[in-house]
Design a protein around this motif. Structure first.
Motif, PDB file in Angstrom:
ATOM      1  N   LEU A 106      60.123  66.088   2.458  1.00  0.00           N
ATOM      2  CA  LEU A 106      61.020  66.610   1.423  1.00  0.00           C
ATOM      3  C   LEU A 106      61.892  67.727   1.994  1.00  0.00           C
ATOM      4  O   LEU A 106      63.092  67.807   1.697  1.00  0.00           O
ATOM      5  CB  LEU A 106      60.206  67.131   0.237  1.00  0.00           C
ATOM      6  N   ALA A 107      61.308  68.574   2.826  1.00  0.00           N
ATOM      7  CA  ALA A 107      62.067  69.668   3.437  1.00  0.00           C
ATOM      8  C   ALA A 107      63.189  69.127   4.326  1.00  0.00           C
ATOM      9  O   ALA A 107      64.301  69.673   4.327  1.00  0.00           O
ATOM     10  CB  ALA A 107      61.126  70.555   4.251  1.00  0.00           C
ATOM     11  N   GLU A 160      68.004  75.046  -5.049  1.00  0.00           N
ATOM     12  CA  GLU A 160      66.838  74.451  -5.684  1.00  0.00           C
ATOM     13  C   GLU A 160      66.869  72.958  -5.397  1.00  0.00           C
ATOM     14  O   GLU A 160      67.942  72.379  -5.211  1.00  0.00           O
ATOM     15  CB  GLU A 160      66.847  74.691  -7.196  1.00  0.00           C
ATOM     16  N   VAL A 161      65.697  72.341  -5.391  1.00  0.00           N
ATOM     17  CA  VAL A 161      65.603  70.926  -5.036  1.00  0.00           C
ATOM     18  C   VAL A 161      66.475  70.067  -5.945  1.00  0.00           C
ATOM     19  O   VAL A 161      67.232  69.209  -5.474  1.00  0.00           O
ATOM     20  CB  VAL A 161      64.136  70.444  -5.097  1.00  0.00           C
ATOM     21  N   SER A 162      66.410  70.284  -7.240  1.00  0.00           N
ATOM     22  CA  SER A 162      67.165  69.450  -8.180  1.00  0.00           C
ATOM     23  C   SER A 162      68.674  69.596  -7.976  1.00  0.00           C
ATOM     24  O   SER A 162      69.412  68.601  -8.033  1.00  0.00           O
ATOM     25  CB  SER A 162      66.791  69.802  -9.619  1.00  0.00           C
ATOM     26  N   LEU A 186      58.066  74.133  -0.731  1.00  0.00           N
ATOM     27  CA  LEU A 186      58.317  72.698  -0.796  1.00  0.00           C
ATOM     28  C   LEU A 186      57.009  71.941  -0.583  1.00  0.00           C
ATOM     29  O   LEU A 186      56.124  72.394   0.139  1.00  0.00           O
ATOM     30  CB  LEU A 186      59.347  72.293   0.262  1.00  0.00           C
ATOM     31  N   ASP A 187      56.899  70.788  -1.205  1.00  0.00           N
ATOM     32  CA  ASP A 187      55.630  70.061  -1.201  1.00  0.00           C
ATOM     33  C   ASP A 187      55.285  69.473   0.158  1.00  0.00           C
ATOM     34  O   ASP A 187      54.133  69.493   0.576  1.00  0.00           O
ATOM     35  CB  ASP A 187      55.662  68.936  -2.247  1.00  0.00           C
ATOM     36  N   LEU A 243      64.956  78.179   1.027  1.00  0.00           N
ATOM     37  CA  LEU A 243      64.149  77.343   0.150  1.00  0.00           C
ATOM     38  C   LEU A 243      62.689  77.508   0.543  1.00  0.00           C
ATOM     39  O   LEU A 243      62.358  77.468   1.735  1.00  0.00           O
ATOM     40  CB  LEU A 243      64.577  75.875   0.283  1.00  0.00           C
ATOM     41  N   GLN A 271      67.151  62.439  -2.205  1.00  0.00           N
ATOM     42  CA  GLN A 271      65.701  62.426  -1.994  1.00  0.00           C
ATOM     43  C   GLN A 271      65.115  61.031  -2.098  1.00  0.00           C
ATOM     44  O   GLN A 271      64.356  60.590  -1.211  1.00  0.00           O
ATOM     45  CB  GLN A 271      65.029  63.352  -3.012  1.00  0.00           C
ATOM     46  N   MET A 293      65.973  67.948   2.057  1.00  0.00           N
ATOM     47  CA  MET A 293      66.716  69.074   1.483  1.00  0.00           C
ATOM     48  C   MET A 293      67.586  69.768   2.542  1.00  0.00           C
ATOM     49  O   MET A 293      68.702  70.203   2.251  1.00  0.00           O
ATOM     50  CB  MET A 293      65.748  70.085   0.867  1.00  0.00           C
ATOM     51  N   ILE A 317      70.237  70.612  -5.170  1.00  0.00           N
ATOM     52  CA  ILE A 317      70.636  70.060  -3.867  1.00  0.00           C
ATOM     53  C   ILE A 317      70.803  68.547  -3.991  1.00  0.00           C
ATOM     54  O   ILE A 317      71.756  67.968  -3.460  1.00  0.00           O
ATOM     55  CB  ILE A 317      69.607  70.421  -2.778  1.00  0.00           C
ATOM     56  N   ASN A 318      69.878  67.913  -4.709  1.00  0.00           N
ATOM     57  CA  ASN A 318      70.003  66.479  -4.965  1.00  0.00           C
ATOM     58  C   ASN A 318      71.289  66.170  -5.720  1.00  0.00           C
ATOM     59  O   ASN A 318      72.013  65.226  -5.377  1.00  0.00           O
ATOM     60  CB  ASN A 318      68.800  65.986  -5.779  1.00  0.00           C
TER      61      ASN A 318
END
Length: 532
Positions: free
Chosen positions: A480-481, A343-345, A475-476, A472, A360, A484, A347-348
């Motif tokens: 961003l991809a 998930e994005v959060s 993604l927006d 994943l 990010q 990530m 991975i950050n």
């Protein structure tokens, strides 16, 4: 205006941050605390401590501004929540480190039994227990204070050097004390040091103590450099016997049968990872963390359970890293064991645990910062790459969307470095689902963009592919991809793909500023032109 001062600030979650005092040291400790609050984003009542060389580099309360040195280390401690712990058969009070504003505080959970059915208590999941206070290799290596008698001898030798140029040939005891002190400082950053970094340490030593200069060496420190290499190697052997994971993973018993040589399959940080293979949190074992991993599989399926998952992912970080570094699992198996990571959060969060650098926010801000200069370089590029870059430039001229601009800059960097952007981002336009799935299964590493029509402004889906499977989705933006995907390469300890090696080197060393002092010829040429 005073000389700028740089300090290392150790924060609560185990991370460290550089604090720059542009106008020199303030007049008081209170002023330093104001700067720490401002630059580190801290809140609440806290105290600063400094590393005192007279007491074995222990942290003592900072009471005078004279105790603060350039390139020194300060530690932040919370004054609001004292807790007790056992030490030397006596009860003593210690203070919990201050949490960053964005970090989750266990105290905000009202019912501790809600954590996986009461199997894990919030106090056990404090992020300060599971993170390391190590930081990235410094631009300028700071030579520590040595033992009292060693410093006394060096002081006397320095006076003799200033008066008549006499250099000191240290006796074995003094030399050992100096090497021990330097090694203890080195391992705060890493256990495996490159030749260039070891040269940096040796140069810093003779710059700080000119009386130790070796007249028989062309650099003045060749012998110190060699001695440091042997000392660090011996210290790694000592740590291996104590079970330090980052060196134990390279012990001969962990090598494959028939290939048990010291040089085979050496596993160490190669991309500025600060926590490459950290130790387990206190009071935790492989079995207890494995049990927590199984709880996580159930926790991710529960609603409104984000904070519990976040805490357990922090707690199991070391266990996850050991699995990645030691076993090198395939992505499909690893995703099945750790679905919360994809998930994005998370991975950050994982990237910051590994490097102490935000992923990010830094990637996107650095991309925007360099975009104008990159555009100028694109316009100057000739030949076939220049023709391809003209298309990118034209696309940017026709659109004011910042996300489109970022995507174009990333593709432009690929072309500029002599690589194909389609190896990184591949669009699938008007294709049926079976054809798309077949194409994705043939992809090892990359980003996919699904569009119904070529003229569609918004894609139906943007996601990441690793080893032929979507890891994943939704993604927006492409930018961003890319961030990530870069984070997943660190989280899963993946090598950069051959067709995108230079592009990811630019992302790592120029945009993210990780190990930026050692670049390939292509990346160095880009960096030199970028900063002209």
């Amino acid at each position: 205006m005073g000389t700028p001062v740089i300090l290392k600030i150790i924060l609560t979650d185990g991370s460290s941050q550089r604090l720059t005092l542009s106008h020199g040291l303030p007049a008081s400790v209170d002023d330093v605390m104001v700067e720490v609050k401002k630059q580190c984003g801290l809140q609440g009542n806290f105290r600063l401590q400094f590393k005192d060389s007279l007491f074995g580099n222990e942290f003592l309360n900072l009471s005078s501004i004279s105790e603060v040195e350039d390139q020194g280390t300060l530690k932040v401690f919370d004054m609001s929540r004292p807790t007790t712990m056992q030490h030397d058969d006596e009860r003593s009070t210690v203070l919990n480190p201050v949490l960053k504003p964005q970090a989750f505080s266990p105290s905000s959970v009202n019912d501790s039994s809600s954590l996986s059915g009461g199997s894990v208590h919030t106090d056990v999941l404090s992020s300060s227990e599971s993170s390391s206070s190590r930081s990235s290799w410094p631009a300028v290596f700071h030579v520590p204070k040595f033992s009292y008698d060693a410093e006394l001898q060096l002081q006397q030798a320095s006076l003799a050097y200033i008066q008549n140029g006499t250099v000191l040939i240290p006796d074995p005891k003094l030399k050992s004390a100096i090497l021990d002190g330097l090694v203890q400082e080195i391992v705060q950053y890493k256990f495996y040091v490159s030749d260039k970094e070891m040269e940096q340490v040796a140069q810093s030593l003779i710059k700080t103590h000119p009386c130790l200069t070796e007249k028989g060496s062309c650099t003045g420190c060749g012998g110190w450099k060699t001695s440091l290499k042997y000392k660090l190697s011996n210290y790694r052997t000592h740590l291996r016997k104590l079970g330090c994971p980052e060196v134990t993973v390279n012990s001969l018993k962990n090598k494959p049968a028939g290939k048990r040589s010291a040089a085979f399959g050496l596993k160490k940080a190669k991309r500025a990872e600060v926590n490459f293979c950290p130790t387990y949190p206190s009071a935790e074992t492989e079995e207890s963390l494995e049990a927590m991993q199984k709880d996580l599989l159930l926790d991710v399926k529960k609603r409104n359970n984000r904070e519990v998952v976040k805490l357990k992912m922090e707690k199991t970080f070391a266990h996850r890293r050991h699995e990645v570094v030691r076993d090198g699992p395939i992505v499909e198996d690893f995703m099945a064991r750790w679905p919360a990571l994809f998930e994005v959060s998370e991975i950050n969060a994982e990237f910051k645990r590994i490097t102490t650098v935000p992923l990010q926010s830094k990637f996107l801000s650095q991309l925007d910062l360099h975009s104008d200069n990159l555009m100028k370089l694109f316009q100057k590029r000739g030949g076939q790459p220049g023709e391809r870059l003209k298309t990118i430039i034209a696309q940017m001229a026709d659109c004011d969307d910042v996300d489109v601009r970022r995507e174009c800059i990333i593709k432009g960097v690929c072309i500029y470095m002599g690589e194909d952007p389609e190896n990184l981002v591949r669009e699938y336009v008007g294709m049926d689902e079976d054809a798309i799935n077949e194409a994705i299964e043939d992809t090892t590493v990359g980003i996919y963009v699904l569009k119904e029509h070529a003229s569609s402004d918004e894609p139906e889906d943007t996601g990441i592919v690793l080893e032929g499977m979507k890891v994943l989705q939704d993604l927006d933006t492409v930018a961003l991809a890319v961030a990530m995907l870069f984070g997943l390469m660190y989280s899963l300890n993946l090598s950069y793909p051959a067709g995108l090696h230079y592009t990811f080197e630019v992302v790592q060393k120029i945009f993210m500023e990780l190990d930026g002092g050692k670049l390939s010829t292509k990346a160095l040429a880009l960096k030199n032109r970028l900063f002209q």
